[in-house]
Design a protein around this motif. Structure first.
Motif, PDB file in Angstrom:
ATOM      1  N   ARG A 149      10.179  36.044  29.910  1.00  0.00           N
ATOM      2  CA  ARG A 149      10.218  34.614  29.744  1.00  0.00           C
ATOM      3  C   ARG A 149      11.394  33.454  30.417  1.00  0.00           C
ATOM      4  O   ARG A 149      10.635  32.740  30.898  1.00  0.00           O
ATOM      5  CB  ARG A 149      10.435  34.515  28.326  1.00  0.00           C
ATOM      6  N   VAL A 150      12.925  34.385  30.628  1.00  0.00           N
ATOM      7  CA  VAL A 150      13.395  33.086  30.839  1.00  0.00           C
ATOM      8  C   VAL A 150      12.714  32.666  32.782  1.00  0.00           C
ATOM      9  O   VAL A 150      12.921  31.808  33.050  1.00  0.00           O
ATOM     10  CB  VAL A 150      14.839  33.714  31.093  1.00  0.00           C
ATOM     11  N   TYR A 151      12.412  34.155  33.509  1.00  0.00           N
ATOM     12  CA  TYR A 151      11.901  33.474  34.441  1.00  0.00           C
ATOM     13  C   TYR A 151      11.345  32.412  34.076  1.00  0.00           C
ATOM     14  O   TYR A 151      11.083  31.857  35.612  1.00  0.00           O
ATOM     15  CB  TYR A 151      12.204  34.937  35.394  1.00  0.00           C
ATOM     16  N   GLN A 152      10.164  32.409  33.597  1.00  0.00           N
ATOM     17  CA  GLN A 152       8.805  31.383  33.908  1.00  0.00           C
ATOM     18  C   GLN A 152       9.444  29.829  33.369  1.00  0.00           C
ATOM     19  O   GLN A 152       9.261  28.964  33.924  1.00  0.00           O
ATOM     20  CB  GLN A 152       7.622  31.394  32.498  1.00  0.00           C
ATOM     21  N   ASP A 153      10.901  30.287  31.999  1.00  0.00           N
ATOM     22  CA  ASP A 153      10.790  29.423  32.156  1.00  0.00           C
ATOM     23  C   ASP A 153      11.877  28.587  32.965  1.00  0.00           C
ATOM     24  O   ASP A 153      11.613  26.864  33.867  1.00  0.00           O
ATOM     25  CB  ASP A 153      12.126  29.235  30.906  1.00  0.00           C
ATOM     26  N   LEU A 154      12.581  29.271  34.083  1.00  0.00           N
ATOM     27  CA  LEU A 154      13.699  28.884  35.009  1.00  0.00           C
ATOM     28  C   LEU A 154      12.717  28.321  36.541  1.00  0.00           C
ATOM     29  O   LEU A 154      12.808  27.619  37.136  1.00  0.00           O
ATOM     30  CB  LEU A 154      13.941  30.071  35.642  1.00  0.00           C
ATOM     31  N   ALA A 155      11.840  29.318  36.789  1.00  0.00           N
ATOM     32  CA  ALA A 155      10.312  28.461  37.643  1.00  0.00           C
ATOM     33  C   ALA A 155       9.661  26.794  37.310  1.00  0.00           C
ATOM     34  O   ALA A 155       9.475  26.032  39.182  1.00  0.00           O
ATOM     35  CB  ALA A 155       9.712  29.643  37.545  1.00  0.00           C
ATOM     36  N   ARG A 156       9.539  26.510  36.073  1.00  0.00           N
ATOM     37  CA  ARG A 156       9.416  25.491  36.170  1.00  0.00           C
ATOM     38  C   ARG A 156      10.548  24.038  36.246  1.00  0.00           C
ATOM     39  O   ARG A 156      10.990  23.499  36.042  1.00  0.00           O
ATOM     40  CB  ARG A 156       8.910  25.316  34.413  1.00  0.00           C
ATOM     41  N   SER A 157      11.573  25.063  34.948  1.00  0.00           N
ATOM     42  CA  SER A 157      12.553  23.790  35.623  1.00  0.00           C
ATOM     43  C   SER A 157      13.369  23.222  36.615  1.00  0.00           C
ATOM     44  O   SER A 157      13.737  22.554  37.037  1.00  0.00           O
ATOM     45  CB  SER A 157      13.591  23.891  34.345  1.00  0.00           C
ATOM     46  N   GLU A 180      13.787  29.361  45.961  1.00  0.00           N
ATOM     47  CA  GLU A 180      11.716  30.226  46.038  1.00  0.00           C
ATOM     48  C   GLU A 180      12.312  30.592  45.119  1.00  0.00           C
ATOM     49  O   GLU A 180      13.505  31.663  44.853  1.00  0.00           O
ATOM     50  CB  GLU A 180      11.527  30.939  47.169  1.00  0.00           C
ATOM     51  N   PHE A 181      10.703  31.542  44.752  1.00  0.00           N
ATOM     52  CA  PHE A 181      10.877  32.119  43.243  1.00  0.00           C
ATOM     53  C   PHE A 181      10.269  33.424  43.680  1.00  0.00           C
ATOM     54  O   PHE A 181       9.384  33.344  43.786  1.00  0.00           O
ATOM     55  CB  PHE A 181      10.252  31.357  42.063  1.00  0.00           C
ATOM     56  N   GLU A 182      10.499  34.563  42.938  1.00  0.00           N
ATOM     57  CA  GLU A 182      10.130  36.128  42.875  1.00  0.00           C
ATOM     58  C   GLU A 182      10.197  36.741  42.323  1.00  0.00           C
ATOM     59  O   GLU A 182      11.604  36.904  41.884  1.00  0.00           O
ATOM     60  CB  GLU A 182      10.368  36.257  44.160  1.00  0.00           C
ATOM     61  N   GLN A 183       9.046  37.649  41.243  1.00  0.00           N
ATOM     62  CA  GLN A 183       9.360  38.173  40.940  1.00  0.00           C
ATOM     63  C   GLN A 183       8.800  40.038  40.913  1.00  0.00           C
ATOM     64  O   GLN A 183       8.121  39.889  40.825  1.00  0.00           O
ATOM     65  CB  GLN A 183       8.920  38.366  38.922  1.00  0.00           C
ATOM     66  N   PHE A 184       9.680  40.705  40.732  1.00  0.00           N
ATOM     67  CA  PHE A 184       9.075  42.586  40.458  1.00  0.00           C
ATOM     68  C   PHE A 184       9.156  43.197  39.263  1.00  0.00           C
ATOM     69  O   PHE A 184       9.714  43.247  38.388  1.00  0.00           O
ATOM     70  CB  PHE A 184       9.885  42.596  41.435  1.00  0.00           C
ATOM     71  N   ASP A 185       8.080  43.613  39.013  1.00  0.00           N
ATOM     72  CA  ASP A 185       7.603  44.241  37.878  1.00  0.00           C
ATOM     73  C   ASP A 185       7.556  46.196  37.999  1.00  0.00           C
ATOM     74  O   ASP A 185       6.585  45.974  39.281  1.00  0.00           O
ATOM     75  CB  ASP A 185       6.326  43.772  37.634  1.00  0.00           C
ATOM     76  N   LEU A 186       8.619  46.014  37.910  1.00  0.00           N
ATOM     77  CA  LEU A 186       8.506  47.980  38.853  1.00  0.00           C
ATOM     78  C   LEU A 186       8.134  48.641  37.578  1.00  0.00           C
ATOM     79  O   LEU A 186       7.649  49.872  38.061  1.00  0.00           O
ATOM     80  CB  LEU A 186      10.035  48.261  38.884  1.00  0.00           C
ATOM     81  N   SER A 187       7.281  48.476  36.264  1.00  0.00           N
ATOM     82  CA  SER A 187       6.809  49.360  35.668  1.00  0.00           C
ATOM     83  C   SER A 187       4.904  50.040  36.017  1.00  0.00           C
ATOM     84  O   SER A 187       4.669  50.385  36.066  1.00  0.00           O
ATOM     85  CB  SER A 187       6.679  48.820  34.899  1.00  0.00           C
ATOM     86  N   PHE A 240      16.775  42.304  34.922  1.00  0.00           N
ATOM     87  CA  PHE A 240      18.093  41.231  35.426  1.00  0.00           C
ATOM     88  C   PHE A 240      17.436  40.332  36.367  1.00  0.00           C
ATOM     89  O   PHE A 240      16.579  40.397  36.611  1.00  0.00           O
ATOM     90  CB  PHE A 240      19.266  41.910  36.011  1.00  0.00           C
ATOM     91  N   LEU A 241      18.009  39.097  36.216  1.00  0.00           N
ATOM     92  CA  LEU A 241      17.683  38.130  37.200  1.00  0.00           C
ATOM     93  C   LEU A 241      19.171  37.636  38.094  1.00  0.00           C
ATOM     94  O   LEU A 241      19.687  37.969  37.945  1.00  0.00           O
ATOM     95  CB  LEU A 241      17.578  36.920  37.002  1.00  0.00           C
ATOM     96  N   ALA A 242      19.114  37.280  39.427  1.00  0.00           N
ATOM     97  CA  ALA A 242      19.583  37.371  40.357  1.00  0.00           C
ATOM     98  C   ALA A 242      19.966  35.921  41.219  1.00  0.00           C
ATOM     99  O   ALA A 242      18.438  36.038  41.327  1.00  0.00           O
ATOM    100  CB  ALA A 242      20.118  38.903  41.479  1.00  0.00           C
TER     101      ALA A 242
END
Length: 234
Positions: free
Chosen positions: A143-151, A158-165, A194-196
């Motif tokens: 949820r935080v990642y999606q908010d930051l990608a918009r704001s 650049e934005f990138e998300q990794f789902d290790l599951s 986490f985010l970095a």
């Protein structure tokens, strides 16, 4: 069907992953504090909106009173041809007084390009999730990642998300992590999510926990990006 309370859901989840009971209690206490803070924030926003509406209403009532706004009159008779406005008559003389002067006498300033056009992408914000949305930390990170990608669309990031599951795409995910030189960032970690903020060369600049919430993370990211840009100015 009776809905399971969030506290019970969280306790059941961490009992399955064998997390100590005192750690679970600490997580629940933190969640209650966050919920209370959000409730007070909503109340404060509602109060501000109400005061603004009352101010606008008072201004509207005052402006509607007879004689509140005096009628503007010209000091002398007009010599303009019919259909010609005062601004149109004065525009040539004002323009000839100096280059870049508008009809209102103010110097015309070119609008600067947006931040996205000014500089290339020099930073990358990445998010890592070890589990799906059944894990509260992974759900909050998404949820935080999606908010930051918009704001932060105007920032050079650049934005990138990794789902290790996701087992079916794990090989592609690992390959992408290696391409971005992020293997050392995720190997041997105990956090579930986490985010970095990193450089485009893979150097870690700052790490964020989802519990910081989107607004605080956005503020901190902008401070870091601004500071890094100041250092690179000639």
């Amino acid at each position: 069907m009776t809905e399971v309370p969030p506290e019970t859901e969280i306790r059941d989840y961490y009992q399955r992953v064998h997390l100590a009971e005192d750690r679970v209690d600490a997580l629940l206490v933190a969640g209650d504090l966050v919920t209370a803070a959000r409730r007070w924030k909503r109340l404060a926003i509602a109060a501000c909106v109400g005061m603004a509406a009352m101010t606008l209403l008072a201004i509207g009532l005052y402006a509607g009173r007879p004689g509140a706004v005096p009628e503007q009159r010209l000091s002398g008779p007009s010599t303009l041809p019919p259909g010609t406005s005062i601004l149109a008559e004065n525009a040539p003389r004002m323009q000839s007084a100096g280059e870049g002067v508008g009809v209102d006498g103010a110097e015309a300033v070119a609008q600067p390009p947006s931040a996205t056009e000014q500089a290339p992408k020099r930073f990358r914000l990445v998010a890592f999730r070890s589990h799906d949305d059944r894990c509260p930390h992974c759900r909050a990170t998404g949820r935080v990642y999606q908010d930051l990608a918009r704001s932060l669309q105007d920032a050079p990031i650049e934005f990138e998300q990794f789902d290790l599951s996701k087992a079916n795409s794990r090989s592609e995910t690992d390959q992408r992590i290696e391409e971005l030189q992020l293997t050392s960032l995720v190997s041997g970690r105990l956090e579930t999510a986490f985010l970095a903020l990193i450089s485009t060369e893979g150097t870690q600049i700052h790490e964020f926990k989802p519990s910081m919430q989107s607004e605080r993370i956005e503020t901190r990211v902008r401070e870091i990006v601004s500071g890094q840009q100041e250092k690179t100015k000639p």
